[in-house]
Scaffold this motif. Sequence first.
Motif, PDB file in Angstrom:
ATOM      1  N   LYS A   8       3.600  -3.480 -15.709  1.00  0.00           N
ATOM      2  CA  LYS A   8       2.563  -4.439 -16.039  1.00  0.00           C
ATOM      3  C   LYS A   8       1.192  -4.020 -15.490  1.00  0.00           C
ATOM      4  N   ILE A  10      -2.395  -4.637 -13.892  1.00  0.00           N
ATOM      5  CA  ILE A  10      -2.827  -5.644 -12.931  1.00  0.00           C
ATOM      6  C   ILE A  10      -4.294  -5.991 -13.167  1.00  0.00           C
ATOM      7  N   PRO A  34       5.151  -4.483   2.084  1.00  0.00           N
ATOM      8  CA  PRO A  34       4.297  -5.630   1.776  1.00  0.00           C
ATOM      9  C   PRO A  34       4.004  -6.458   3.023  1.00  0.00           C
ATOM     10  N   ILE A  39      -0.165 -10.620  -2.735  1.00  0.00           N
ATOM     11  CA  ILE A  39       0.470 -11.439  -3.745  1.00  0.00           C
ATOM     12  C   ILE A  39       1.594 -10.672  -4.427  1.00  0.00           C
ATOM     13  N   ASN A  40       1.345  -9.422  -4.743  1.00  0.00           N
ATOM     14  CA  ASN A  40       2.357  -8.690  -5.480  1.00  0.00           C
ATOM     15  C   ASN A  40       2.244  -7.187  -5.291  1.00  0.00           C
ATOM     16  N   VAL A  41       3.348  -6.556  -4.952  1.00  0.00           N
ATOM     17  CA  VAL A  41       3.393  -5.099  -4.885  1.00  0.00           C
ATOM     18  C   VAL A  41       4.474  -4.652  -5.863  1.00  0.00           C
ATOM     19  N   THR A  42       4.113  -3.788  -6.788  1.00  0.00           N
ATOM     20  CA  THR A  42       5.077  -3.281  -7.760  1.00  0.00           C
ATOM     21  C   THR A  42       5.280  -1.795  -7.529  1.00  0.00           C
ATOM     22  N   LYS A  59       1.645  -0.309  -7.370  1.00  0.00           N
ATOM     23  CA  LYS A  59       0.549  -1.196  -7.752  1.00  0.00           C
ATOM     24  C   LYS A  59       0.452  -2.329  -6.745  1.00  0.00           C
ATOM     25  N   GLU A  61      -1.548  -5.734  -5.962  1.00  0.00           N
ATOM     26  CA  GLU A  61      -2.464  -6.702  -6.551  1.00  0.00           C
ATOM     27  C   GLU A  61      -3.351  -7.358  -5.518  1.00  0.00           C
ATOM     28  N   ASN A  62      -4.579  -7.623  -5.926  1.00  0.00           N
ATOM     29  CA  ASN A  62      -5.539  -8.398  -5.135  1.00  0.00           C
ATOM     30  C   ASN A  62      -5.867  -7.804  -3.782  1.00  0.00           C
TER      31      ASN A  62
END
Length: 155
Positions: A8, A10, A34, A39-42, A59, A61-62
């Motif tokens: 996805k 980001i 993390p 918020i999100n680690v891919t 990836k 996020e934020n």
Amino acid sequence: MKSELKIKAIENGTVIDHITANKSLHILKILGLPDDDIINVTVAMNVSSKETGRKDIVKIENREIDHQELNQIALIAPKATINIIKDYKVVKKDQIILPEVITSLIKCTNEKCITNYENEPITSRFNVIESQPPVLRCHYCEKLIKNEDIEKQFE
Ligand SMILES: [Zn+2]
């Protein structure tokens, strides 16, 4: 059948691309991720890549990651590239460069080194002697720390 893994896009954050295959979890440890603020680690592991055959992608996020912090990634993934994303667009693309001095991230493997003293340990400091693969020299006891020793510390 060959399948390509798509991850996805980001909206805002940092994408670390061209990580040496299967080293992404080492990278997360270097970056201390993390953590609670993220918020999100891919993570995508062992993705096919035109240039290198196989690679990992992370990836985050934020969060824009500090350049100094990112450069330490070069210890594990010398070919990694950094993309800063804003509103789904790459606003900055950067190659990472191994710094000449690495502090606090790595432990000296010499148990008697001043940086490993139980009482009053001091912050570790290494001079980078070679970059690919990395070889570091302890600033205090001159012990050489090789690639394998570095990777072990992030497993
Ligand atoms: Zn040392």
